[in-house]
Design a protein around this motif. Structure first.
Motif, short mmCIF file in Angstrom:
data_model
loop_
_atom_site.label_atom_id
_atom_site.label_comp_id
_atom_site.label_asym_id
_atom_site.label_seq_id
_atom_site.Cartn_x
_atom_site.Cartn_y
_atom_site.Cartn_z
N GLY A 724 58.16 29.53 41.42
CA GLY A 724 57.07 29.47 42.46
C GLY A 724 55.84 30.38 41.91
O GLY A 724 56.19 31.51 41.38
N PHE A 725 54.74 29.89 42.21
CA PHE A 725 53.37 30.55 41.70
C PHE A 725 52.59 30.51 42.77
O PHE A 725 52.50 29.76 43.58
CB PHE A 725 52.79 29.98 40.29
N ILE A 726 51.51 31.41 42.77
CA ILE A 726 50.67 31.62 43.74
C ILE A 726 49.25 31.69 42.77
O ILE A 726 49.28 32.24 41.68
CB ILE A 726 50.66 32.49 44.64
N GLU A 727 48.03 31.26 43.57
CA GLU A 727 46.75 31.11 42.78
C GLU A 727 46.29 32.91 42.89
O GLU A 727 46.40 33.66 44.02
CB GLU A 727 45.60 30.36 43.39
N THR A 728 45.20 33.29 41.92
CA THR A 728 44.58 34.47 42.08
C THR A 728 43.29 33.99 42.36
O THR A 728 42.66 32.93 42.53
CB THR A 728 44.78 35.27 40.97
N GLU A 729 42.41 35.02 42.49
CA GLU A 729 41.02 35.02 42.89
C GLU A 729 40.48 34.53 41.46
O GLU A 729 39.34 33.80 41.44
CB GLU A 729 40.23 36.56 43.07
N ASP A 730 41.07 34.74 40.35
CA ASP A 730 40.85 34.01 39.15
C ASP A 730 41.31 32.54 38.90
O ASP A 730 42.25 32.39 38.98
CB ASP A 730 41.16 34.62 38.02
N PRO A 731 40.36 31.43 39.02
CA PRO A 731 40.91 30.19 39.20
C PRO A 731 41.80 29.86 37.97
O PRO A 731 42.43 28.70 38.01
CB PRO A 731 39.59 29.44 39.35
N THR A 732 41.79 30.48 36.89
CA THR A 732 42.33 29.99 35.65
C THR A 732 43.56 31.13 35.33
O THR A 732 44.26 30.74 34.44
CB THR A 732 41.52 30.55 34.57
N ARG A 733 43.97 31.59 36.50
CA ARG A 733 45.23 32.51 36.45
C ARG A 733 46.11 32.36 37.61
O ARG A 733 45.61 32.42 38.89
CB ARG A 733 44.88 33.98 36.28
N ILE A 734 47.28 32.11 37.58
CA ILE A 734 48.27 32.18 38.44
C ILE A 734 49.55 33.13 38.40
O ILE A 734 49.71 33.50 37.05
CB ILE A 734 49.13 30.54 38.77
N ILE A 735 50.09 33.46 39.43
CA ILE A 735 51.10 34.68 39.17
C ILE A 735 52.31 33.95 39.56
O ILE A 735 52.40 33.28 40.62
CB ILE A 735 50.70 35.86 40.21
N ALA A 736 53.56 34.29 38.86
CA ALA A 736 54.80 33.74 39.22
C ALA A 736 55.36 34.76 40.40
O ALA A 736 55.27 35.89 40.30
CB ALA A 736 55.65 34.10 37.86
#
Length: 751
Positions: A724-736
């Protein structure tokens, strides 16, 4: 075909019409009439061995009973099928054998090498078996043209394709179509203890081309909704038994999970966990079966598809997929759903007993010790859902059959929580079919609830209910009783069908072992449909309409609606439906008039390699998720498809989008769920798949790979993971945010 590109193959098929392979309208002939004496089969003992390899040359087929006369029942009624089918039947001490020769142009065959039960769109053949001969239940065994199995539990209420039965089969493509061999072990069937058996049987073939042609050996009358009743007698089987057998199902599961407490926190890996479980089943010779499981692994290897629930106030229903609950599952089905086995969420142990008392009375018992018991607290306008602690559930069912395709039943459920609290239901129900096409169904259920006393961690809000609003939704040890009732009269037939129904549930009615998302309502509804079969490229035209109203027990009208529409079944397996509705509703004390909606549905499967569809709707609705509900303008679109570039690879994307705006144009919410399932079948046993899903409402991305080796429905090895991942404020980066890796080995020993 292998040298032609996928796109060119589709275009060529559409332009040249190679998928039709059907007789012209002026060549259609009515099937030859057959009397009841002709609709019976007698089988003989096989004179030699039969190897299940798809080649029908074994000595055991020498004196097999041959079946050659078939009748199409859909889309054309009572006519000769567009293709020829031959079937052979015989048996020995351990198996019933059924073979098919399905004649067709082999270039037009639609069949994939896929997972078990994923064959419902393919060229296939099958056999329907009722070993008791009473039309109360039967098993439908199917095999597609590439040897992939499917099965279903068949009852007068419908079919359940989550059911699994062990049988052996092989298929072979030939110059004239395809051949199929099936061996059904008697030990896989439930049957009475007799020296001489009389069963009911029917043979089935599905032939999907521009239209989906369905045909059977014993003709089916669509004015008779009881499919099992129209099966024919099968005699000649003697001196066999299915009882006195023990089955052991040990399993070992290993998993490791990790998660991140917050987007900026550290990702913490959990400890590896290894657990062992054991299932035991013993089948007696009189048709009774006892089954128990200790520390079962009831996890799903694939998550439920996300449902768009941003504007829904009631609990969502998810189907049962766990195999332990399949035996006797049809017995627990009633119009008011007081047994939903997913209410037994994470059992430490479970036991089940099914059988018959006499020829007509079926009995089932289900008990479980659950470690995390879910709660659905139904209210007038919403549901409250939360997890509880440990509990013990006991469920008992009796159902007595009479006449043909009618029954009366008793159902009792009871769930008791550790530390106090319980929920119990007792229900009587019945179904009476008369004049072939008509049915009356009724059910009356009483409930008694003793709430836990502040034992659950989640707050339940300040909702009140009951007479004079004297009860609270909080778990504060209250005791109350409730009732639910159901009554319907229906007609199910090929041309004209209708249903008149009434359902209610008092404000204090609950079903802790069932699925009851709403109470405090009285609902009356009526619907009817008329179907025509004009031919000349149109398989069916159906017009339909419905209407109804809902009141609460205080006499306040909550809803009122009317709807109607038209659906068409067209060439290229194309279905089009246009419908509309108007309604009014009282929600949170506000009266909403002028609710209306227009819907369009389209699906098609022009060639074997491609099927797709879309549905959409727009209209005036209620924004329920606001602090003060308000009227709004809603739109939603769903698109799905299945792409099969080669016979082993299937790509299944879907996209569900919805938007709700206030009447002044301000957006209330908008979002979508995008999901894709890609699977590859290396052999009949070895399978790999990847599921990806993005939920725009939660900005969450899920990734689920899996590799599975399955010998039969119960002997399985698989390894996989979920991420499972979520988006961050940086659209090019997601966090597990979470991860789980799992492995399971499970093998069925039949003694």
């Amino acid at each position: 075909m292998p040298k032609i590109t996928f796109a060119v193959a589709i275009a060529t098929a559409l332009q040249q019409g190679v998928i039709a392979q059907e007789p012209a309208a002026d060549t259609v002939r009515m099937a030859a009439p057959r009397n009841d004496a002709a609709l019976a089969l007698s089988v003989h003992h096989a004179p030699g061995e039969i190897r299940i390899d798809g080649v029908l040359d074994d000595a055991g087929w020498a004196n097999a009973t041959r079946v050659e006369s078939w009748t199409e029942f859909s889309p054309r009624k009572g006519v000769e099928p567009p293709v020829r089918t031959e079937a052979l039947l015989t048996y020995d001490e351990d198996h019933l054998y059924v073979a098919f020769r399905a004649f067709t142009d082999p270039r037009t065959i639609r069949a994939m090498l896929r997972q078990r039960d994923e064959i419902w769109e393919d060229d296939l053949v099958g056999v329907l078996i009722d070993t008791y001969g009473d039309a109360a239940s039967g098993v439908l065994l199917l095999v597609n043209a590439r040897g992939v199995q499917g099965d279903a539990l068949f009852t007068p209420q419908g079919d359940d394709d989550s059911y699994d039965l062990i049988f052996e089969s092989r298929a072979r493509l030939t110059d004239t179509g395809y051949d199929v061999e099936i061996a059904v072990p008697f030990r896989s069937l439930r049957m009475p203890s007799r020296d001489v058996h009389t069963w009911r049987i029917n043979l089935y073939r599905r032939h999907p081309r521009s239209s989906v042609h369905e045909m059977t050996w014993a003709p089916l009358d669509e004015d008779n909704p009881c499919i099992l009743c129209q099966s024919a007698p099968l005699t000649g089987i003697r001196s066999i038994t299915s009882g006195g057998r023990l089955e052991l199902l040990p399993a070992v599961v290993a998993a490791q999970a990790g998660s991140r407490e917050s987007p900026n926190g550290h990702f913490r890996e959990g400890r590896p966990n290894v657990a062992a479980g054991l299932g035991v089943k013993y089948t007696l010779e009189n048709g009774w079966a006892a089954e128990a499981t200790l520390h079962p692994d009831f996890s799903q290897v694939e998550s439920d598809a996300a449902q768009v629930d941003v504007n829904t106030t009631f609990a969502l229903f998810f189907p049962e997929r766990r195999p332990f609950f399949q035996e006797g599952s049809d017995l627990f089905e009633t119009p008011v759903d007081i047994v939903h086995t997913r209410s037994i969420n994470d059992p430490l142990a479970a036991a089940k007993l099914t059988g018959r008392i006499g020829p007509d009375t079926r009995v089932a018992y289900l008990g479980a010790r659950d470690s995390h018991s879910p709660f659905i607290v139904p209210l007038e306008e919403r549901s409250l859902v939360l997890q509880g602690g440990r509990s013990i559930s006991n469920i008992v069912r009796l159902r007595h059959g009479f006449m043909e395709d009618s029954h009366a039943g008793l159902l009792v459920t009871d769930r008791r929580l550790d530390g106090g609290g319980s929920g119990s239901n007792i229900s009587v129900d019945g179904s009476l079919r008369f004049a072939k096409s008509y049915r009356v169904r009724a059910q009356l259920t009483a409930s008694r609830t003793v709430e836990p006393d502040d034992t659950l961690p989640a707050p339940l809000g300040t909702d009140t209910f009951g007479r004079d609003e004297t009860h609270t939704a909080a778990f504060d040890g209250e005791r109350f009783a409730g009732r639910s009732a159901f009554l319907s009269l229906s007609r199910s037939a090929r041309v004209w069908s209708f249903n008149l129904g009434y359902t209610d549930a008092t404000p204090t009615y609950r079903a802790d072992n069932g699925f009851q998302s709403r109470n405090d309502f009285r609902r009356a509804n009526a619907s009817t449909s008329v179907s025509l079969y004009p031919g000349n490229g149109i398989d069916r035209i159906t017009g339909f309409t419905s209407g109804g109203a809902v009141w609460n027990f205080g006499g306040v009208r909550k809803e009122q609606w009317a709807s109607g529409g038209l659906s068409l079944a067209l060439p290229r397996q194309t279905h089009v439906e246009l419908s509309g509705s108007v309604s009014r509703e009282r929600f949170r004390g506000v009266e909403f008039d002028g609710i209306r909606r227009l819907n369009l549905y389209v699906s098609t499967s022009p060639v074997a390699e491609l099927s797709f569809g879309a549905s959409g709707g727009a209209g005036r609705s209620i924004a329920r998720n606001l602090a003060t509900p308000a009227p709004g303008s809603s739109r939603d679109v769903s698109v799905w498809g299945s792409v099969k570039p080669v016979p082993r690879l299937v790509i299944e994307p879907s996209w569900n989008w919805t938007r709700l705006d206030a009447l002044d144009g301000a957006n209330i919410f908008e979002g979508y769920v995008l999901r894709a399932r890609t699977s590859y079948q290396f052999t009949h046993e070895l399978f790999a798949r990847v599921v990806t899903q993005y939920n725009d409402f939660s900005n969450r991305f899920d990734f689920e790979p899996l590799l599975m080796y399955r010998i039969n429905p119960f002997s399985i090895f698989y390894v996989g993971s979920t991420h499972g991942f979520i988006e961050t404020e940086d659209p090019t980066r997601i966090i597990a945010t979470e991860r789980q890796v799992f492995l399971k080995v499970q093998y069925l020993f039949r003694m």
